[in-house]
Design a protein around this motif. Structure first.
Motif: not given
Length: 235
Positions: A127-133, A137-140
């Protein structure tokens, strides 16, 4: 006393080279193994990363390998029933379209929040990675795969370690690595699923009709007749 060899040692930056090696005093290269931690579900990975954050090893470079179902943030692909196929089509540039999130992967994998040695690196979950992605606007999904190169510990579901096709697609090499399987009594079911395939009666009938056509037109009869017999027996 405090550890001095691993990457979490005070004042010590981890080896970021693709080969992930150290040098011995005699000049030989000593491979530093990765730890692959396999779990049954993605939810368990979140629980384990939360526990890792509470330890002295929370600064160790890590990554989480997961499917596009959990990490794809492209509006069109993430809402599709076949995310893998649509993703591949975008990457190949079919229909004149591409994925802007994929081209921004470096913005996520190079983020200070995910970099070791800068005081901000701590264990994170999907979830942290997806939130930052989403923010960058970068693919997790592909960022997690890039982080695999420099990671000391890799979290993933069982099938990423057991299924040879997934291992190949993810460039996972388990030779001389450390493998930990959480709740390993579930391995048998996972192994069966990795070598099993579900097929409907409609698909079997369609395959039989195609094989009938092949045989009746003398197209590799020796190979197609046994396959047709198998389809008929299953139907």
């Amino acid at each position: 006393g405090p550890c001095t060899e691993c990457s979490c040692a005070p004042g010590k930056e981890p080896d970021k080279g693709p080969s992930h090696t150290k040098k011995k005093e005699n000049g030989d290269r000593l491979c530093v193994p990765k730890i692959f931690f396999g779990t049954r579900t993605h939810k368990q990975i979140t629980q384990i990363s939360r526990e890792l954050k509470r330890t002295a090893y929370s600064c160790v470079p890590m990554t989480i390998l997961s499917s596009r179902d959990y990490t794809c943030i492209h509006p069109g692909v993430s809402s599709s029933s076949n995310r893998n196929e649509m993703c591949v089509e975008l990457l190949e540039g079919k229909h004149g379209k591409s994925c802007s999130f994929y081209h921004g992967v470096h913005k996520l994998s190079e983020q200070h929040a995910l970099q070791p040695g800068l005081g901000l690196y701590q264990a994170w979950d999907i979830e942290d990675l997806v939130r930052l992605g989403r923010k960058l606007r970068a693919c997790p999904y592909f960022a997690a795969r890039e982080l695999l190169v420099g990671a000391d510990i890799v979290f993933c579901p069982y099938n990423y370690l057991l299924d040879p096709q997934i291992r190949d697609s993810m460039d996972i090499n388990l030779k001389d690595q450390v493998v930990i399987l959480d709740e390993a009594h579930n391995i048998e079911d996972c192994a069966r699923e990795s070598v099993s395939y579900g097929v409907s009666e409609r698909q079997l009938r369609a395959a039989r009709d195609e094989l009938d056509f092949m045989v009746s037109n003398s197209i590799r009869q020796k190979h197609h007749e046994p396959l047709r017999a198998v389809c008929c027996s299953l139907i």
